[in-house]
Design a protein around this motif. Structure first.
Motif, PDB file in Angstrom:
ATOM      1  N   TRP A  64     -76.849  13.236  -7.704  1.00 39.73           N
ATOM      2  CA  TRP A  64     -77.188  13.877  -9.170  1.00 39.73           C
ATOM      3  C   TRP A  64     -75.900  13.841  -9.940  1.00 39.73           C
ATOM      4  O   TRP A  64     -75.997  13.618 -11.196  1.00 39.73           O
ATOM      5  N   CYS A  65     -74.900  14.532  -9.473  1.00 38.51           N
ATOM      6  CA  CYS A  65     -73.702  14.340 -10.376  1.00 38.51           C
ATOM      7  C   CYS A  65     -72.427  14.809  -9.571  1.00 38.51           C
ATOM      8  O   CYS A  65     -72.412  15.756  -8.662  1.00 38.51           O
ATOM      9  N   GLU A  66     -71.512  13.791  -9.186  1.00 36.64           N
ATOM     10  CA  GLU A  66     -70.539  13.939  -8.122  1.00 36.64           C
ATOM     11  C   GLU A  66     -69.799  15.093  -8.663  1.00 36.64           C
ATOM     12  O   GLU A  66     -69.311  15.758  -7.928  1.00 36.64           O
ATOM     13  N   GLN A  67     -69.290  15.358 -10.070  1.00 33.17           N
ATOM     14  CA  GLN A  67     -68.569  16.430 -10.293  1.00 33.17           C
ATOM     15  C   GLN A  67     -69.129  17.612 -10.102  1.00 33.17           C
ATOM     16  O   GLN A  67     -68.368  18.719  -9.478  1.00 33.17           O
ATOM     17  N   GLN A  68     -70.329  17.696 -10.234  1.00 31.67           N
ATOM     18  CA  GLN A  68     -71.199  18.967  -9.834  1.00 31.67           C
ATOM     19  C   GLN A  68     -70.988  19.400  -8.501  1.00 31.67           C
ATOM     20  O   GLN A  68     -70.594  20.593  -8.091  1.00 31.67           O
ATOM     21  N   MET A  69     -71.063  18.122  -7.564  1.00 32.69           N
ATOM     22  CA  MET A  69     -71.253  18.423  -6.230  1.00 32.69           C
ATOM     23  C   MET A  69     -69.486  18.977  -5.616  1.00 32.69           C
ATOM     24  O   MET A  69     -69.587  20.181  -4.887  1.00 32.69           O
ATOM     25  N   GLY A 307     -68.192  12.303 -13.449  1.00 31.08           N
ATOM     26  CA  GLY A 307     -69.521  13.036 -13.615  1.00 31.08           C
ATOM     27  C   GLY A 307     -70.792  12.323 -14.164  1.00 31.08           C
ATOM     28  O   GLY A 307     -70.627  11.128 -13.982  1.00 31.08           O
ATOM     29  N   VAL A 308     -71.700  12.875 -14.993  1.00 30.04           N
ATOM     30  CA  VAL A 308     -72.616  11.957 -15.482  1.00 30.04           C
ATOM     31  C   VAL A 308     -72.530  11.088 -16.702  1.00 30.04           C
ATOM     32  O   VAL A 308     -71.542  11.441 -17.371  1.00 30.04           O
ATOM     33  N   GLU A 309     -73.176  10.027 -16.754  1.00 30.61           N
ATOM     34  CA  GLU A 309     -73.000   9.148 -17.846  1.00 30.61           C
ATOM     35  C   GLU A 309     -73.713   9.862 -19.016  1.00 30.61           C
ATOM     36  O   GLU A 309     -74.468  10.507 -18.832  1.00 30.61           O
ATOM     37  N   LYS A 315     -78.233  16.668 -18.032  1.00 29.80           N
ATOM     38  CA  LYS A 315     -78.163  17.279 -16.927  1.00 29.80           C
ATOM     39  C   LYS A 315     -77.158  18.398 -16.972  1.00 29.80           C
ATOM     40  O   LYS A 315     -77.325  19.352 -16.232  1.00 29.80           O
ATOM     41  N   CYS A 316     -76.277  18.098 -18.042  1.00 29.58           N
ATOM     42  CA  CYS A 316     -75.340  19.379 -18.224  1.00 29.58           C
ATOM     43  C   CYS A 316     -75.825  20.346 -18.763  1.00 29.58           C
ATOM     44  O   CYS A 316     -75.237  21.651 -18.621  1.00 29.58           O
ATOM     45  N   GLN A 317     -77.059  20.162 -19.422  1.00 33.12           N
ATOM     46  CA  GLN A 317     -77.523  21.652 -19.832  1.00 33.12           C
ATOM     47  C   GLN A 317     -77.981  22.713 -18.858  1.00 33.12           C
ATOM     48  O   GLN A 317     -77.892  23.907 -19.369  1.00 33.12           O
ATOM     49  N   SER A 318     -78.130  22.166 -17.791  1.00 32.54           N
ATOM     50  CA  SER A 318     -78.634  23.153 -16.773  1.00 32.54           C
ATOM     51  C   SER A 318     -77.800  23.146 -15.761  1.00 32.54           C
ATOM     52  O   SER A 318     -78.084  23.829 -14.516  1.00 32.54           O
ATOM     53  N   CYS A 319     -76.409  22.772 -15.893  1.00 29.20           N
ATOM     54  CA  CYS A 319     -75.499  22.870 -14.822  1.00 29.20           C
ATOM     55  C   CYS A 319     -74.599  24.130 -15.015  1.00 29.20           C
ATOM     56  O   CYS A 319     -74.381  24.657 -15.945  1.00 29.20           O
ATOM     57  N   SER A 320     -74.432  24.617 -14.020  1.00 31.29           N
ATOM     58  CA  SER A 320     -73.666  25.872 -13.777  1.00 31.29           C
ATOM     59  C   SER A 320     -72.124  25.881 -14.321  1.00 31.29           C
ATOM     60  O   SER A 320     -71.609  26.918 -14.492  1.00 31.29           O
ATOM     61  N   TYR A 321     -71.752  24.424 -13.970  1.00 33.12           N
ATOM     62  CA  TYR A 321     -70.362  24.467 -14.502  1.00 33.12           C
ATOM     63  C   TYR A 321     -70.160  23.746 -15.610  1.00 33.12           C
ATOM     64  O   TYR A 321     -68.963  23.367 -16.112  1.00 33.12           O
ATOM     65  N   SER A 322     -71.228  23.564 -16.660  1.00 40.05           N
ATOM     66  CA  SER A 322     -70.743  23.203 -18.113  1.00 40.05           C
ATOM     67  C   SER A 322     -69.808  23.646 -18.869  1.00 40.05           C
ATOM     68  O   SER A 322     -69.238  22.927 -19.673  1.00 40.05           O
ATOM     69  N   GLU A 323     -69.581  25.151 -18.512  1.00 35.40           N
ATOM     70  CA  GLU A 323     -68.506  25.622 -19.357  1.00 35.40           C
ATOM     71  C   GLU A 323     -67.166  25.242 -18.910  1.00 35.40           C
ATOM     72  O   GLU A 323     -66.170  24.973 -19.511  1.00 35.40           O
ATOM     73  N   ILE A 324     -66.990  24.794 -17.516  1.00 34.63           N
ATOM     74  CA  ILE A 324     -65.673  24.516 -17.313  1.00 34.63           C
ATOM     75  C   ILE A 324     -65.331  23.065 -16.897  1.00 34.63           C
ATOM     76  O   ILE A 324     -64.353  22.592 -16.561  1.00 34.63           O
ATOM     77  N   CYS A 325     -66.527  22.370 -17.132  1.00 36.77           N
ATOM     78  CA  CYS A 325     -66.435  20.854 -16.551  1.00 36.77           C
ATOM     79  C   CYS A 325     -65.388  19.719 -17.416  1.00 36.77           C
ATOM     80  O   CYS A 325     -65.532  19.717 -18.538  1.00 36.77           O
ATOM     81  N   ASP A 326     -64.489  19.308 -16.681  1.00 36.32           N
ATOM     82  CA  ASP A 326     -63.408  18.561 -17.265  1.00 36.32           C
ATOM     83  C   ASP A 326     -64.042  17.226 -17.712  1.00 36.32           C
ATOM     84  O   ASP A 326     -63.510  16.815 -18.642  1.00 36.32           O
TER      85      ASP A 326
HETATM   86 FE1  SF4 Z   1     -71.685  17.324 -14.013  1.00 35.78          FE
HETATM   87 FE2  SF4 Z   1     -72.577  19.682 -14.726  1.00 35.78          FE
HETATM   88 FE3  SF4 Z   1     -69.928  18.389 -15.460  1.00 35.78          FE
HETATM   89 FE4  SF4 Z   1     -72.153  17.924 -16.566  1.00 35.78          FE
HETATM   90  S1  SF4 Z   1     -71.310  19.704 -16.776  1.00 35.78           S
HETATM   91  S2  SF4 Z   1     -70.891  16.367 -15.779  1.00 35.78           S
HETATM   92  S3  SF4 Z   1     -73.731  17.905 -14.836  1.00 35.78           S
HETATM   93  S4  SF4 Z   1     -70.677  19.011 -13.424  1.00 35.78           S
END
Ligand code: SF4
Length: 345
Positions: A64-69, A307-309, A315-326
């Motif tokens: 689904w998203c490696e970075q999210q995992m 992360g996602v292409e 997918k990022c819109q509903s991701c709990s980590y969108s605020e901190i995602c590198d």
């Molecule tokens: Fe993945 Fe979430 Fe980062 Fe988007 S915001 S790339 S879904 S971890």
């Protein structure tokens, strides 16, 4: 636990506790100096998280998203509470279904081998049911792909009216409609991995030493008394862990249980408990292997986390980590900022 977490890799004799403080400081300084010449190999994610095996769901979540995992593993506290509630409810529904076909017994474990013995006993106890054409639930499966040990639990295996062995995966949903294509894709990968592993098991590819070497278990380890008693109750006399492994191997290979013919996913609405729909999944071995290879390359430290292409940025819109995602930040900065090869499809 009875296992040292990570063996020291300094190559020094294990007598450092006997050294006076000054000598110890010298040893450490020399080590750091040597480090400049000979770089220490970076830890792979498997090593970093002290993992000897992965779960099938680790790989499907990763798809689904490696970075999210990865964030889910490192920062579980940031996960949206509704996701946690949904997961917990899903677990209790699975348990209720399991209890419909067999009782759950509490067994005291005394070693890591005991914990694995329970998984193997669970598997051993359902083989006769499968041989007799019955339906089994919560079936543990183990196997190796790309030299990584994987384990999973199949929700249900039954013979269809046509006599085909059918895998059924139950997915409970918070919303009363079928999932998106991307969610289905993740679930398809999960059931395909189950088939991949299960088929290899019944084909005799899961040799006893595969388990002991990957998980670092001792075949000669005596099993705890409660494990031995439980084994006796389900018809097996065993003394050490290796006995159980041999039994599993023999039972699986001599049982004539076929490979899985059909993969089905049933989606149901959690609140109303109504079936939303059933998906039949096509198994393409080569594609499954390629995908597994790609995801396992991250775990083995052969590539950076991704992360996602851009086309899946929704997918990022509903991701709990969108605020901190590198990854998200770097993507916003432009494609040239990103590291790692392009994600294979
Ligand atoms: Fe993945 Fe979430 Fe980062 Fe988007 S915001 S790339 S879904 S971890």
């Amino acid at each position: 636990g009875d296992q040292a977490l990570q063996p020291g890799d300094s190559g020094k004799p294990n007598s450092s506790s006997d050294l006076p403080l000054e000598s110890l400081k010298k040893v450490l300084t020399e080590d750091s100096a040597a480090g400049k010449v000979k770089r220490k190999r970076a830890q792979t994610p498997l090593e970093k998280y002290y993992l000897k095996y992965l779960c099938v769901t680790d790989l499907s979540t990763q798809s689904w998203c490696e970075q999210q995992m990865v964030y889910g593993r490192e920062l579980p506290q940031l996960q949206a509470p509704e996701t946690v509630v949904l997961l917990n409810t899903g677990k209790s529904i699975h348990l209720a279904r399991e209890l419909e076909v067999h009782d759950v017994v509490r067994v005291h474990v005394t070693s890591r081998e005991d914990s694995w013995a329970i998984k193997i006993l669970n598997l051993l106890s359902v083989i006769p049911e499968l041989q007799a054409g019955g339906c089994v639930r919560e079936l543990p499966v183990f196997g190796v792909i790309e030299d990584v040990f994987l384990m999973g639990v199949i929700d249900e295996l039954c013979y269809s009216a046509m006599g085909e062995l059918e895998l059924r995966e139950l997915k409970t949903r918070g919303r009363p409609f079928m999932p998106s294509g991307a969610q289905k894709k993740r679930d398809y990968f999960q059931v395909c991995l189950y088939k991949y592993i299960f088929d290899a098991m019944v084909q005799g590819k899961l040799k006893p030493d595969v388990i002991t070497s990957h998980i670092q278990l001792r075949p000669e380890q005596p099993l705890g008394s409660q494990i031995r008693e439980h084994a006796q109750k389900v018809g097996f006399t065993v003394t050490c862990f290796g006995d159980l492994l041999e039994l599993m191997y023999l039972n699986l290979t001599l049982s004539d249980i076929p490979g899985i013919d059909c993969l089905k996913i049933e989606y149901s609405h959690q609140e109303s408990n109504t079936l939303l729909g059933t998906e039949v999944v096509r198994f393409e071995e080569e594609k499954v292997r390629e995908k597994a290879q790609h995801y396992l390359a991250y775990w083995k430290g052969q590539r950076e986390v991704q992360g996602v292409e851009i086309e899946e940025a929704w997918k990022c819109q509903s991701c709990s980590y969108s605020e901190i995602c590198d990854w998200r930040k770097k993507r916003a900065e432009g494609p040239e900022q990103r590291s790692g090869p392009k994600k294979s499809k």
